[in-house]
Design an enzyme around this catalytic site. Sequence first.
Site, PDB file in Angstrom:
ATOM      1  CE  LYS A   1      -5.738  28.495   0.349  1.00  0.00           C
ATOM      2  NZ  LYS A   1      -4.532  27.774   0.686  1.00  0.00           N
TER       3      LYS A   1
ATOM      4  CE1 TYR B   1      -1.686  21.854   5.570  1.00  0.00           C
ATOM      5  CE2 TYR B   1      -2.736  23.452   4.129  1.00  0.00           C
ATOM      6  CZ  TYR B   1      -2.836  22.411   5.032  1.00  0.00           C
ATOM      7  OH  TYR B   1      -4.073  21.934   5.395  1.00  0.00           O
TER       8      TYR B   1
ATOM      9  CG  ASP C   1       0.221  23.079  -3.404  1.00  0.00           C
ATOM     10  OD1 ASP C   1      -0.670  23.796  -3.908  1.00  0.00           O
ATOM     11  OD2 ASP C   1       0.141  22.589  -2.266  1.00  0.00           O
TER      12      ASP C   1
HETATM   13  C1  LIG Z   1      -4.543  26.231   1.145  1.00  0.00           C
HETATM   14  C2  LIG Z   1      -3.526  25.342   0.555  1.00  0.00           C
HETATM   15  C3  LIG Z   1      -3.758  23.978   0.337  1.00  0.00           C
HETATM   16  C4  LIG Z   1      -4.999  23.287   0.831  1.00  0.00           C
HETATM   17  O1  LIG Z   1      -6.148  23.774   0.269  1.00  0.00           O
HETATM   18  P1  LIG Z   1      -7.553  23.548   1.053  1.00  0.00           P
HETATM   19  O2  LIG Z   1      -8.553  24.072   0.107  1.00  0.00           O
HETATM   20  O3  LIG Z   1      -7.423  24.302   2.338  1.00  0.00           O
HETATM   21  O4  LIG Z   1      -7.670  22.089   1.290  1.00  0.00           O
HETATM   22  C5  LIG Z   1      -2.814  23.249  -0.351  1.00  0.00           C
HETATM   23  N1  LIG Z   1      -1.676  23.814  -0.770  1.00  0.00           N
HETATM   24  C6  LIG Z   1      -1.401  25.105  -0.564  1.00  0.00           C
HETATM   25  C7  LIG Z   1      -0.140  25.684  -1.095  1.00  0.00           C
HETATM   26  C8  LIG Z   1      -2.307  25.908   0.133  1.00  0.00           C
HETATM   27  O5  LIG Z   1      -2.009  27.179   0.392  1.00  0.00           O
END
Ligand SMILES: *Cc1c(COP(=O)(O)O)cnc(C)c1O
Length: 425
Positions: A258, A135, A230
């Site tokens: 995060k 994701y 990511d």
């Molecule tokens: C949470 C997450 C996102 C998106 O971040 P948001 O702050 O919710 O938009 C993107 N990539 C990864 C791997 C994530 O866990």
Amino acid sequence: MERARELLPGGVSSPVRSFRAVGGTPPFFSRGQGPHLFDLDGNRYLDMVLAYGPLILGHRHPEVVRALTEQLERGTAFGGPTEAEVELASEIRRRMPSVEMLRLVNSGTEATMSAVRLARAATGRELLLKFEGCYHGHSDALLAQAGSGLATLSLPGSPGVPRGTVADTLVLPYNRPEAVEAAFRQAGERIAAVVVEPVPGNMGVVLPGDGFLQLLRQLTSRHGSLLIFDEVITGFRLGAGGAQALLGVTPDLTCLGKVIGGGLPVGAFGGRRDLMSQLAPEGPVYQAGTLSGNPLAVAAGLATLRALSADGVYPGLERLGAELERGLTAAAAERGLPLQVNRVGSMLTFYLAETPVRDLPGSRASDHRGFSLLHRALLSRGVFWPPSGYESAFLSSSHREEDLELLLEAFGAGLGELAESRGRA
Ligand SMILES: *Cc1c(COP(=O)(O)O)cnc(C)c1O
């Protein structure tokens, strides 16, 4: 919850919070302290969700509270550069040297969306390669799912995403080197970038197979494509240098979020200077944000990174994670229930499955109904576990061994209920 559902779709501001996957009604939280959350009825929960990753120090860490309080006294948004942004960027680069320059944004979604735009601009190519079960936020181009013919046609991952938008996104199975090799053989000179969670956390935790990330690095380098990690979850969670330091693979661009916001809305993307300097205003690639680099978010992020660099924080998280893994595994073995635990450091998912889980089909094939039962059992005993079998649970530096004892006792009781329900079935 009734009032919430009247006003907010599903009663929530982000889908997983609704408890659709596990049933029941989510607690409404009013307060957090250390490893604990409290709901409106005054119940206390051991928090294994930690806001889905950001709160690596737990709730209301004194240094974060202090930084936020001090910043509140000075103001909340200035619409101009601040010293703290420079400090945060420098603290990030010191820990993650591949991030030579970075741009601060407001979410992980923005970070990945912008990194992809930059990669396409820098390479002059349009194809993007991503993996099933990874994701990368909810921007259109990244909300793609695998079509029928592998590496031929991707499908929109949601209504409202135009087919044309995902037409240039290839979705491949995770941990399958031969699928990546085939895609590069077919279309290598058209691939702008490969975007990947180096340790996926969004199909549940899955570990990259031996050499998988190295292969991505080799193929992208050989074909003039970019490698985007990511690390929105893994950055500063799996160690000071993120997954890239832990696994020894260096990407061209990195997405963060995060943990670097310490519980406030933040994201960032960064990497090679020659790439990042193509961003406006230095270069032509447009990217902007009214509240980007917000002083409160930056203050919380800086305080978090600094607290994380105290001696023993990451080893402590690793010790606690290993103990949790051992405890869960032992509890299942004791009852003869098949359980797979995937863990790196302080991120962990258990699967009710007979065989190791290495990708999305594996995660799907685990017993999600049994997971729901376990989730309810944990919640009713004061443990807030992520309300979906496709999420990672997290530990914070505020969690203690006693907390794990309570958790494992609740888990054992839940497994007892599960065995009983399976016996009945
Ligand atoms: C949470 C997450 C996102 C998106 O971040 P948001 O702050 O919710 O938009 C993107 N990539 C990864 C791997 C994530 O866990």
